[in-house]
Design a protein around this motif. Structure first.
Motif, PDB file in Angstrom:
ATOM      1  N   SER A  68      -1.415  -5.067  -1.439  1.00 49.98           N
ATOM      2  CA  SER A  68      -0.458  -5.292  -1.689  1.00 49.98           C
ATOM      3  C   SER A  68      -0.545  -4.810  -3.526  1.00 49.98           C
ATOM      4  CB  SER A  68       0.559  -6.275  -2.388  1.00 49.98           C
ATOM      5  OG  SER A  68       0.998  -6.639  -1.388  1.00 49.98           O
ATOM      6  N   GLU A  90      -0.962  -3.801  -7.050  1.00 49.34           N
ATOM      7  CA  GLU A  90      -0.493  -4.952  -8.738  1.00 49.34           C
ATOM      8  C   GLU A  90       0.684  -4.856  -9.418  1.00 49.34           C
ATOM      9  OE1 GLU A  90      -4.665  -7.110  -9.244  1.00 49.34           O
ATOM     10  OE2 GLU A  90      -5.084  -4.953  -8.982  1.00 49.34           O
ATOM     11  N   PHE A  91       1.128  -3.103  -9.412  1.00 49.04           N
ATOM     12  CA  PHE A  91       2.012  -2.848  -9.983  1.00 49.04           C
ATOM     13  C   PHE A  91       2.747  -1.262  -9.302  1.00 49.04           C
ATOM     14  CE2 PHE A  91       4.315   0.497 -12.953  1.00 49.04           C
ATOM     15  CZ  PHE A  91       5.124  -0.244 -13.697  1.00 49.04           C
ATOM     16  N   TRP A 109       5.761  -7.421  -6.818  1.00 50.51           N
ATOM     17  CA  TRP A 109       5.017  -7.194  -7.902  1.00 50.51           C
ATOM     18  C   TRP A 109       5.776  -6.824  -9.173  1.00 50.51           C
ATOM     19  CZ3 TRP A 109       4.857  -5.345  -2.475  1.00 50.51           C
ATOM     20  CH2 TRP A 109       5.289  -4.186  -2.164  1.00 50.51           C
ATOM     21  N   PRO A 110       4.383  -6.722  -9.934  1.00 55.01           N
ATOM     22  CA  PRO A 110       5.142  -6.245 -11.803  1.00 55.01           C
ATOM     23  C   PRO A 110       5.762  -4.609 -11.100  1.00 55.01           C
ATOM     24  CG  PRO A 110       3.763  -7.182 -11.960  1.00 55.01           C
ATOM     25  CD  PRO A 110       3.374  -7.712 -10.199  1.00 55.01           C
ATOM     26  N   HIS A 111       6.495  -4.225 -11.395  1.00 56.15           N
ATOM     27  CA  HIS A 111       7.316  -2.270 -10.827  1.00 56.15           C
ATOM     28  C   HIS A 111       7.964  -1.917 -11.986  1.00 56.15           C
ATOM     29  CE1 HIS A 111      10.003  -4.589  -8.461  1.00 56.15           C
ATOM     30  NE2 HIS A 111      10.665  -3.750  -9.590  1.00 56.15           N
ATOM     31  N   ARG A 171      -5.958  -1.420 -12.197  1.00 59.51           N
ATOM     32  CA  ARG A 171      -4.971  -2.295 -10.992  1.00 59.51           C
ATOM     33  C   ARG A 171      -5.130  -1.932  -9.667  1.00 59.51           C
ATOM     34  NH1 ARG A 171      -3.796  -3.110 -16.439  1.00 59.51           N
ATOM     35  NH2 ARG A 171      -3.636  -5.351 -16.900  1.00 59.51           N
TER      36      ARG A 171
END
Length: 153
Positions: free
Chosen positions: A31, A33-34, A53-55, A87
């Motif tokens: 996946s 990571e951003f 995930w962070p977005h 990342r």
């Protein structure tokens, strides 16, 4: 070393970024990571749950330009910083062509390509119809002129 995202391409300047369309199933493998996601509030509501995930989301209508140019420019630079930090990053819109291609071309300008060459590079290496509209091509040029060259980052 962190494995790269399935479908990621190496952008001029050496960063790996995956572009994709949210309307298609996510590729297998690790996946992100951003992620930087481009679209309407409706697109966001439709896909938000599938992005754990962070977005960041940018309000960017299909075939048009981001509603806030400065915020979009900062988000593109931020995506590059995430990639430079190693990342796994992706950028996506509904179809994965116009808006996504525009961001990939902007990233290529940060890697040192002039705007016209950046658009041509994205069309040759990502999608032949990337950066779909004349105003998206002009936005790549605007972005390039409003951000420091790659050597200054």
């Amino acid at each position: 070393m962190t494995p790269s995202l399935t479908g990621a391409i190496e952008i001029p300047g050496g960063i790996l970024v995956r572009g994709r369309g949210l309307r298609r199933p996510a590729p297998g493998g690790p996946s992100p990571e951003f992620g930087l996601y481009l679209g309407s509030d409706r697109l966001r509501r439709r896909h938000e749950e599938a992005l754990p995930w962070p977005h960041q989301w940018l309000r960017w209508p299909d075939f048009l330009l981001p509603l806030d140019r400065q915020a979009a420019a900062g988000a593109v630079a931020g995506l590059r910083e995430q990639a430079l930090a190693g990342r796994r990053v992706e950028v996506a819109c509904g179809g994965g062509v116009g808006r996504t291609g525009t961001v990939l071309a902007c990233l290529a300008t940060l890697g040192g390509l002039p705007p016209g060459e950046a658009v041509a590079w994205v069309r040759a290496n990502y999608h032949r119809r990337a950066v779909e509209t004349p105003w998206q091509r002009r936005w790549v040029a605007w972005f390039s002129g409003n951000n420091p060259p790659a050597s200054d980052l």
